[in-house]
Motif scaffolding. Structure first.
Motif, PDB file in Angstrom:
ATOM      1  N   GLU A 116      -6.502 -20.141 -17.305  1.00  0.00           N
ATOM      2  CA  GLU A 116      -7.021 -18.888 -17.480  1.00  0.00           C
ATOM      3  C   GLU A 116      -5.989 -17.654 -17.707  1.00  0.00           C
ATOM      4  N   ILE A 117      -4.861 -17.687 -17.270  1.00  0.00           N
ATOM      5  CA  ILE A 117      -3.594 -17.043 -17.579  1.00  0.00           C
ATOM      6  C   ILE A 117      -3.127 -16.657 -18.723  1.00  0.00           C
ATOM      7  N   ASP A 118      -2.906 -18.196 -19.066  1.00  0.00           N
ATOM      8  CA  ASP A 118      -2.423 -18.292 -20.546  1.00  0.00           C
ATOM      9  C   ASP A 118      -3.465 -17.848 -21.631  1.00  0.00           C
ATOM     10  N   GLU A 119      -4.890 -18.333 -21.446  1.00  0.00           N
ATOM     11  CA  GLU A 119      -5.852 -17.812 -22.294  1.00  0.00           C
ATOM     12  C   GLU A 119      -5.935 -16.551 -22.543  1.00  0.00           C
ATOM     13  N   ILE A 120      -6.064 -15.805 -21.348  1.00  0.00           N
ATOM     14  CA  ILE A 120      -6.521 -14.085 -21.398  1.00  0.00           C
ATOM     15  C   ILE A 120      -5.028 -13.457 -21.616  1.00  0.00           C
ATOM     16  N   PHE A 121      -4.014 -13.478 -20.867  1.00  0.00           N
ATOM     17  CA  PHE A 121      -2.821 -12.547 -21.139  1.00  0.00           C
ATOM     18  C   PHE A 121      -2.008 -13.080 -22.096  1.00  0.00           C
ATOM     19  N   LYS A 123      -2.437 -15.399 -24.804  1.00  0.00           N
ATOM     20  CA  LYS A 123      -3.183 -15.722 -26.195  1.00  0.00           C
ATOM     21  C   LYS A 123      -3.786 -14.308 -26.736  1.00  0.00           C
ATOM     22  N   LYS A 124      -4.728 -13.724 -25.763  1.00  0.00           N
ATOM     23  CA  LYS A 124      -5.476 -12.693 -26.236  1.00  0.00           C
ATOM     24  C   LYS A 124      -4.767 -11.237 -26.259  1.00  0.00           C
ATOM     25  N   LEU A 125      -4.087 -11.105 -25.068  1.00  0.00           N
ATOM     26  CA  LEU A 125      -3.321  -9.818 -25.213  1.00  0.00           C
ATOM     27  C   LEU A 125      -2.007  -9.601 -25.263  1.00  0.00           C
ATOM     28  N   GLY A 126      -1.164 -10.797 -25.600  1.00  0.00           N
ATOM     29  CA  GLY A 126       0.068 -10.868 -26.063  1.00  0.00           C
ATOM     30  C   GLY A 126       1.056 -10.472 -25.198  1.00  0.00           C
ATOM     31  N   PHE A 127       0.947 -10.885 -23.978  1.00  0.00           N
ATOM     32  CA  PHE A 127       1.827 -10.664 -22.800  1.00  0.00           C
ATOM     33  C   PHE A 127       2.854 -12.080 -23.043  1.00  0.00           C
ATOM     34  N   LYS A 128       4.069 -11.711 -22.353  1.00  0.00           N
ATOM     35  CA  LYS A 128       5.032 -12.794 -22.162  1.00  0.00           C
ATOM     36  C   LYS A 128       5.350 -13.065 -20.692  1.00  0.00           C
ATOM     37  N   LYS A 129       5.341 -14.306 -20.237  1.00  0.00           N
ATOM     38  CA  LYS A 129       5.607 -14.786 -18.956  1.00  0.00           C
ATOM     39  C   LYS A 129       7.043 -14.550 -18.550  1.00  0.00           C
ATOM     40  N   THR A 140       5.167  -9.455 -18.806  1.00  0.00           N
ATOM     41  CA  THR A 140       5.344  -8.180 -19.687  1.00  0.00           C
ATOM     42  C   THR A 140       4.934  -8.297 -21.036  1.00  0.00           C
ATOM     43  N   LYS A 141       5.061  -7.049 -21.620  1.00  0.00           N
ATOM     44  CA  LYS A 141       4.400  -6.805 -23.092  1.00  0.00           C
ATOM     45  C   LYS A 141       5.403  -5.967 -23.656  1.00  0.00           C
ATOM     46  N   GLY A 142       5.758  -6.106 -24.927  1.00  0.00           N
ATOM     47  CA  GLY A 142       6.716  -5.384 -25.608  1.00  0.00           C
ATOM     48  C   GLY A 142       8.295  -5.770 -25.622  1.00  0.00           C
ATOM     49  N   LEU A 143       9.214  -5.141 -26.205  1.00  0.00           N
ATOM     50  CA  LEU A 143      10.421  -5.445 -26.023  1.00  0.00           C
ATOM     51  C   LEU A 143      11.170  -4.976 -24.695  1.00  0.00           C
ATOM     52  N   SER A 144      11.741  -6.045 -24.064  1.00  0.00           N
ATOM     53  CA  SER A 144      12.531  -5.881 -22.838  1.00  0.00           C
ATOM     54  C   SER A 144      13.562  -4.789 -22.871  1.00  0.00           C
ATOM     55  N   TYR A 145      13.430  -4.013 -21.747  1.00  0.00           N
ATOM     56  CA  TYR A 145      14.437  -3.022 -21.571  1.00  0.00           C
ATOM     57  C   TYR A 145      16.057  -3.495 -21.312  1.00  0.00           C
ATOM     58  N   LYS A 146      15.844  -4.771 -20.811  1.00  0.00           N
ATOM     59  CA  LYS A 146      17.142  -5.508 -20.342  1.00  0.00           C
ATOM     60  C   LYS A 146      17.867  -5.658 -21.836  1.00  0.00           C
ATOM     61  N   TRP A 147      17.121  -6.113 -22.801  1.00  0.00           N
ATOM     62  CA  TRP A 147      18.131  -6.275 -24.108  1.00  0.00           C
ATOM     63  C   TRP A 147      18.504  -5.050 -24.605  1.00  0.00           C
TER      64      TRP A 147
END
Length: 177
Positions: A116-121, A123-129, A140-147
């Motif tokens: 369910e985590i993989d499916e919702i966040f 694949k659908k919402l574009g998050f990165k683990k 998180t979502k978007g460009l990492s501030y660390k980089w």
């Protein structure tokens, strides 16, 4: 061997932000002094235009401040400091676990399982683990501030390379490569 170097007193001092601020403060004093006294001019012209503190200007070489060995040494020390700080930052970025930033959760969502985590966040919402264990998952979502901070350090590093090339090869308003 690697841990022995990182535990060295001098290495710790050069990886400190306090040391960076100290070197930047010294360089700022150089830059302020360099704007007060005309750089590259002759001492005779300075005296003829009513310049003061002529003896100090001669002793400390304030007419060619950016060509003095002391300026180069402070610049090199800041460069070493920046290199070590950038390396330390890079090592932190390469670690598997996220930084301990005192994370405060903004949303708690009950999910039934990993699928369910993989499916919702993911694949659908574009998050990165970022991190996952039995009790929690950080995403998180978007460009990492660390980089972005690492790229900032890299940019300063490249500027210093340009400064040193200019220092070594610039003569009479020309850059010789």
């Amino acid at each position: 061997m690697k841990m022995q170097i990182r535990n060295n007193y001098l290495y710790k001092k050069f990886s400190s932000i306090k040391t960076s601020i100290l070197f930047l403060g010294i360089l700022a004093a150089f830059y302020l002094t360099g704007t007060i006294f005309p750089q590259g001019g002759s001492i005779e012209d300075y005296i003829n235009e009513g310049g003061r503190f002529v003896l100090l200007v001669k002793i400390f070489g304030l007419m060619n401040l950016f060509s003095t060995p002391l300026f180069l040494i402070v610049s090199l020390l800041l460069f070493v400091n920046l290199t070590i700080c950038t390396w330390e930052r890079f090592l932190i970025l390469c670690k598997e676990t996220p930084l301990d930033t005192g994370f405060i959760s903004t949303h708690i969502i009950q999910l039934n399982g990993k699928d369910e985590i993989d499916e919702i966040f993911i694949k659908k919402l574009g998050f990165k683990k970022l991190y996952s264990d039995a009790g929690k998952t950080i995403m998180t979502k978007g460009l990492s501030y660390k980089w972005l901070t690492w790229l900032y350090h890299l940019g300063i590093f490249l500027c210093f390379i340009g400064f040193f090339l200019t220092y070594l090869f610039a003569f009479e308003d020309e850059i010789i490569i």
